[in-house]
Design a protein around this motif. Sequence first.
Motif, PDB file in Angstrom:
ATOM      1  N   LEU A 211     -20.410   1.975  -1.198  1.00  0.00           N
ATOM      2  CA  LEU A 211     -19.485   2.405  -2.246  1.00  0.00           C
ATOM      3  C   LEU A 211     -18.309   3.172  -1.651  1.00  0.00           C
ATOM      4  CD1 LEU A 211     -19.049   2.477  -5.325  1.00  0.00           C
ATOM      5  CD2 LEU A 211     -20.295   4.650  -5.361  1.00  0.00           C
ATOM      6  N   GLN A 212     -18.582   4.043  -0.689  1.00  0.00           N
ATOM      7  CA  GLN A 212     -17.508   4.780  -0.029  1.00  0.00           C
ATOM      8  C   GLN A 212     -16.549   3.833   0.693  1.00  0.00           C
ATOM      9  OE1 GLN A 212     -18.795   7.196   3.212  1.00  0.00           O
ATOM     10  NE2 GLN A 212     -16.823   8.193   3.516  1.00  0.00           N
ATOM     11  N   LYS A 213     -17.106   2.814   1.361  1.00  0.00           N
ATOM     12  CA  LYS A 213     -16.267   1.844   2.061  1.00  0.00           C
ATOM     13  C   LYS A 213     -15.354   1.112   1.088  1.00  0.00           C
ATOM     14  CE  LYS A 213     -16.553  -2.476   4.652  1.00  0.00           C
ATOM     15  NZ  LYS A 213     -17.451  -3.529   5.194  1.00  0.00           N
ATOM     16  N   ALA A 214     -15.890   0.703  -0.079  1.00  0.00           N
ATOM     17  CA  ALA A 214     -15.082  -0.026  -1.054  1.00  0.00           C
ATOM     18  C   ALA A 214     -13.979   0.857  -1.632  1.00  0.00           C
ATOM     19  CB  ALA A 214     -15.982  -0.555  -2.163  1.00  0.00           C
ATOM     20  N   ILE A 215     -14.308   2.110  -1.965  1.00  0.00           N
ATOM     21  CA  ILE A 215     -13.298   3.016  -2.533  1.00  0.00           C
ATOM     22  C   ILE A 215     -12.224   3.335  -1.492  1.00  0.00           C
ATOM     23  CG2 ILE A 215     -12.925   5.322  -3.467  1.00  0.00           C
ATOM     24  CD1 ILE A 215     -15.679   5.147  -4.757  1.00  0.00           C
ATOM     25  N   THR A 216     -12.632   3.548  -0.242  1.00  0.00           N
ATOM     26  CA  THR A 216     -11.662   3.845   0.821  1.00  0.00           C
ATOM     27  C   THR A 216     -10.717   2.673   1.039  1.00  0.00           C
ATOM     28  OG1 THR A 216     -13.298   5.266   1.900  1.00  0.00           O
ATOM     29  CG2 THR A 216     -11.415   4.553   3.215  1.00  0.00           C
ATOM     30  N   GLY A 217     -11.271   1.456   1.063  1.00  0.00           N
ATOM     31  CA  GLY A 217     -10.418   0.280   1.235  1.00  0.00           C
ATOM     32  C   GLY A 217      -9.448   0.097   0.088  1.00  0.00           C
ATOM     33  N   MET A 218      -9.910   0.321  -1.146  1.00  0.00           N
ATOM     34  CA  MET A 218      -9.027   0.205  -2.304  1.00  0.00           C
ATOM     35  C   MET A 218      -7.948   1.284  -2.271  1.00  0.00           C
ATOM     36  SD  MET A 218      -8.447  -1.600  -5.011  1.00  0.00           S
ATOM     37  CE  MET A 218     -10.002  -2.471  -5.248  1.00  0.00           C
ATOM     38  N   HIS A 219      -8.314   2.491  -1.869  1.00  0.00           N
ATOM     39  CA  HIS A 219      -7.331   3.578  -1.780  1.00  0.00           C
ATOM     40  C   HIS A 219      -6.273   3.262  -0.731  1.00  0.00           C
ATOM     41  CE1 HIS A 219      -5.807   7.471  -0.235  1.00  0.00           C
ATOM     42  NE2 HIS A 219      -5.828   7.801  -1.511  1.00  0.00           N
ATOM     43  N   GLN A 220      -6.680   2.690   0.381  1.00  0.00           N
ATOM     44  CA  GLN A 220      -5.715   2.365   1.430  1.00  0.00           C
ATOM     45  C   GLN A 220      -4.757   1.256   0.984  1.00  0.00           C
ATOM     46  OE1 GLN A 220      -7.588   1.367   5.128  1.00  0.00           O
ATOM     47  NE2 GLN A 220      -5.667   1.052   6.211  1.00  0.00           N
ATOM     48  N   ASP A 221      -5.292   0.252   0.284  1.00  0.00           N
ATOM     49  CA  ASP A 221      -4.424  -0.823  -0.218  1.00  0.00           C
ATOM     50  C   ASP A 221      -3.418  -0.289  -1.230  1.00  0.00           C
ATOM     51  OD1 ASP A 221      -5.776  -2.574   1.368  1.00  0.00           O
ATOM     52  OD2 ASP A 221      -7.079  -3.330  -0.223  1.00  0.00           O
ATOM     53  N   LEU A 222      -3.860   0.584  -2.129  1.00  0.00           N
ATOM     54  CA  LEU A 222      -2.938   1.158  -3.109  1.00  0.00           C
ATOM     55  C   LEU A 222      -1.901   2.040  -2.438  1.00  0.00           C
ATOM     56  CD1 LEU A 222      -5.303   2.108  -6.078  1.00  0.00           C
ATOM     57  CD2 LEU A 222      -3.493   0.401  -6.079  1.00  0.00           C
ATOM     58  N   ALA A 223      -2.318   2.791  -1.418  1.00  0.00           N
ATOM     59  CA  ALA A 223      -1.360   3.654  -0.718  1.00  0.00           C
ATOM     60  C   ALA A 223      -0.281   2.823  -0.032  1.00  0.00           C
ATOM     61  CB  ALA A 223      -2.095   4.517   0.308  1.00  0.00           C
ATOM     62  N   ASP A 224      -0.679   1.713   0.598  1.00  0.00           N
ATOM     63  CA  ASP A 224       0.308   0.849   1.247  1.00  0.00           C
ATOM     64  C   ASP A 224       1.243   0.211   0.230  1.00  0.00           C
ATOM     65  OD1 ASP A 224      -0.932   1.471   3.617  1.00  0.00           O
ATOM     66  OD2 ASP A 224      -2.136  -0.368   3.696  1.00  0.00           O
ATOM     67  N   THR A 225       0.695  -0.208  -0.910  1.00  0.00           N
ATOM     68  CA  THR A 225       1.532  -0.828  -1.950  1.00  0.00           C
ATOM     69  C   THR A 225       2.526   0.172  -2.524  1.00  0.00           C
ATOM     70  OG1 THR A 225      -0.295  -2.306  -2.509  1.00  0.00           O
ATOM     71  CG2 THR A 225       1.480  -2.101  -4.116  1.00  0.00           C
ATOM     72  N   CYS A 226       2.059   1.372  -2.815  1.00  0.00           N
ATOM     73  CA  CYS A 226       2.963   2.397  -3.363  1.00  0.00           C
ATOM     74  C   CYS A 226       4.014   2.828  -2.340  1.00  0.00           C
ATOM     75  CB  CYS A 226       2.161   3.604  -3.827  1.00  0.00           C
ATOM     76  SG  CYS A 226       1.057   3.269  -5.208  1.00  0.00           S
ATOM     77  N   SER A 227       3.619   2.889  -1.079  1.00  0.00           N
ATOM     78  CA  SER A 227       4.572   3.297  -0.043  1.00  0.00           C
ATOM     79  C   SER A 227       5.679   2.259   0.105  1.00  0.00           C
ATOM     80  CB  SER A 227       3.840   3.482   1.287  1.00  0.00           C
ATOM     81  OG  SER A 227       4.734   3.796   2.321  1.00  0.00           O
ATOM     82  N   SER A 228       5.320   0.973   0.042  1.00  0.00           N
ATOM     83  CA  SER A 228       6.339  -0.069   0.188  1.00  0.00           C
ATOM     84  C   SER A 228       7.222  -0.196  -1.057  1.00  0.00           C
ATOM     85  CB  SER A 228       5.663  -1.420   0.474  1.00  0.00           C
ATOM     86  OG  SER A 228       4.788  -1.774  -0.576  1.00  0.00           O
TER      87      SER A 228
END
Length: 885
Positions: A851-868
């Motif tokens: 569960l931690q791995k899935a949440i971390t991966g989703m958080h990283q994808d959202l951070a990259d999308t928002c940053s771009s």
Amino acid sequence: MNFRFQNLLGAPYRGGNALIVNDSHLISPIGNRIAVTDLLKSQTVTLPIQASSNIIRVAVSSDGLFLLAVDENNRCLFINLPRRAVLHRITFKGPVHAVVFSPDGKFIAVGVGKLVQIWRSPGFRKEFFPFELIRTFADCNDKVTSIQWSPDSNYILVGARDLTARLFYVKKVKGVHFKPFIFLAHRDSVVGCFFGVDKKTNKINRVYTVTRDCYLFSWGYVEEEGAESDPPSPGTPERDTDGMVLDGSARKRKDFDWKDDTPGGEGEYVSKGKWELKRKDGFMQAPAKLTACDYHKGIELLVIGFSNGVFGLYQMPDFVCIHLLSISKEKITAVGFNGLGNWLTFGCAKLGQLLVWEWRSESYIMKQQGHYFDVNCLAYSPDSQLLATGADDNKVKVWTASSGFCFVTFSEHSNAVTALHFMANSNCLLSASLDGTIRAWDLFRYRNFRTFTTPSSRQFVSLAADQSGEVICAGTLDSFEVFVWSMKTGRLLDILSGHEGPVHGLMFSPASAILASSSWDKTVRLWDVFDGKGATETFRHTHDVLTVIYRPDGKQLASSTLDGQIHFWDPIDGLLMYTIEGRRDIAGGRLMTDRRSAANSSSGKCFTTLCYSADGSYILAGGSSKYICLYDVADQVLLRRFQITHNLSLDGVLDFLNSKNMTEAGPLDLIDDDNSDTEEGVDRQTRGNLGYHLPGSMPNRGRPIVRTKCLRIAPTGRIFAAATTEGVLVYSTDDSFIFDPTDLDIDVTPETVDMAINEGQMKRALILSLRLNEDSYIKKCIFAVPPSDIQCITSAIPFKYLQRLIEAFADLLESCPHLEFMLQWCQEICRTHGHSIQQNSRTLLPALKSLQKAITGMHQDLADTCSSNEYTLRYLCSSTAGTNK
């Protein structure tokens, strides 16, 4: 423990040709396996198919459905590429150096030694012998090196080492025999030959031949009126007027549907004209040799690779150099275009390098390079997102576990990397090396921010860090000591002495600050590092201790010894709990120099690496063998053996001694009579250091010995990685196709689950689906719950179903678009069952890590999308604020 092979990391390319299919999928052989890389998604996957030895040639049909793979033993696999299944197998009667599908996909041209064979492509037909030999051309006087089909599949252009290229008309015309046209004037073997097509008439009007001595020959077609058909070539197979062909096995086959009975048809294209040499151009790369080439007839571009690492891109037919660049100093072994002609593929076998380059923008689409030597150590990050590898080539590489891509390489070490350790925050990686340094790497800025050294040079072979990350410990190979540093200051705090042999095992207890170390002096010692009291406990063994590891809860210690046993200790009471005798379990595989079978051999039957499962109930063990053993700790029984490879190109795979391969001078495989690499000015690639023999040290032709050097299970418990001779093998467990009900009853059926959902009884439906343990119904019930009822339903879930529910959420978070809905479920589970989760952390740890791995991966994808999209979001926010005003 339903583990199965998933992927191969650490070695993107080992040799052979590489192809791009459907303009975006790269197919490359890796030893005896095949990797498929999606260049658009930046994701690679290894097919679950193994050849008998290293694959040297691959070919793909024009529609991308079928893949042909030929290995060093001349054995061929016909593979359904979308389904990843082997349809047919065939063994050719000689070495294969070229294999190509016809553009229409009906036939396959294979260069078998000096022969060119035309086979009918099997397709999906169910036949007793699907491969049918149609024709055999025996005109070449030396090894066939290149085959090219014409766009209409009527002609093949064949290059050989006899300094010639030949043009064959493939179809048979009744009563007419065509002699192949021979292209002469070459002074070295022909590496590649290609057709040039007139874009206006769509007919063949040029032929290009490329030779090993760096020359390009351009041939033009000239028609001659009134020319009669040539007599058959004396070197071609015999033919009669009934359309029957006599192949090499003296068997006659009818070929009614594949002959052209129209005299004066397309066959006169060869008989009524001739080819003339129009121009000869040099690439000016002497003394380097030309090693690989490819031609794209659509945009008329020619790409050339040389033995000095230089490649050139030329516009034809005017021979205009567009690019001339250097990749490395090693031989380029594979080049190729994709279907559109905008991407170039380059492979360097010696460096394990695979590149995809867009020549118009001069940018890399993919740039991957594996470890040249064996991988010595592995480490998973705490969130299971990253996998770090260290090898004898002095490099540390960090891979994305989900995509299989390496995104950073650290090369500051000057000797072999022997141990790796991730810190608790996943942003810092530690590495130990034989160069006498421990380096800390920042995975945000990709730099070495701290280096730990000793007053005098030492060789480090083991590494550990405590749970808080304040203390770093490393064991040595030469001084038999354990050094202790402060992570914050980098100062040397203490030197732990007491061992009388190399300290190859080192690990902190997950539950306390006790350090366990194992040594070749037949002892395992426990140290209280923070109190500085020295060794608090010593566990003595009868043989050298090779490694030591703690159970994830810190209440058990496992150590392996040189006699093939695994000992389990209670670190609190200092008592031996039980022992596993694994000598016979790991036995398997004999070396070429052995004079006895694997069962009677006494060398190497021990475990050099151990790894507990995430819940501590199982243990994985590997060593100098082709097997990885999985044991149940409580019952001390062998549950499963994983054979890491079936590759006969490696030493130690076969179990039995074959007397036919034995001569008076020793094993037949040890006699090296092949000087092809030496002729090319490149020495045979021989991998050295640990596990490999240096050139001249042992006469086994540099064949690697199969072994497992390191095993690591991801914190999620669903994946484990093994550092082997083949590379880093990744095994994962997949329970989606297994019916394993938790609490089955006569009333627990899919129909009752659907009925409960239709009646609005969401709590009952979810519990029924968890008892049924069917993944699709669990997810269906989760989505049927209204957001307002999540808190009420979560509190009614019994604890025994909690692990399965968490696993379902971890799986959903990786692909579900309803992120807020999923996070609300996770929040209520942690809030309602927090106390139970703390009390049963060992049982729920793998599911919580997933569960931690899935949440971390989703958080990283959202951070990259928002940053771009930062400025777009600012604009939208400002526009909304202005509208509200």
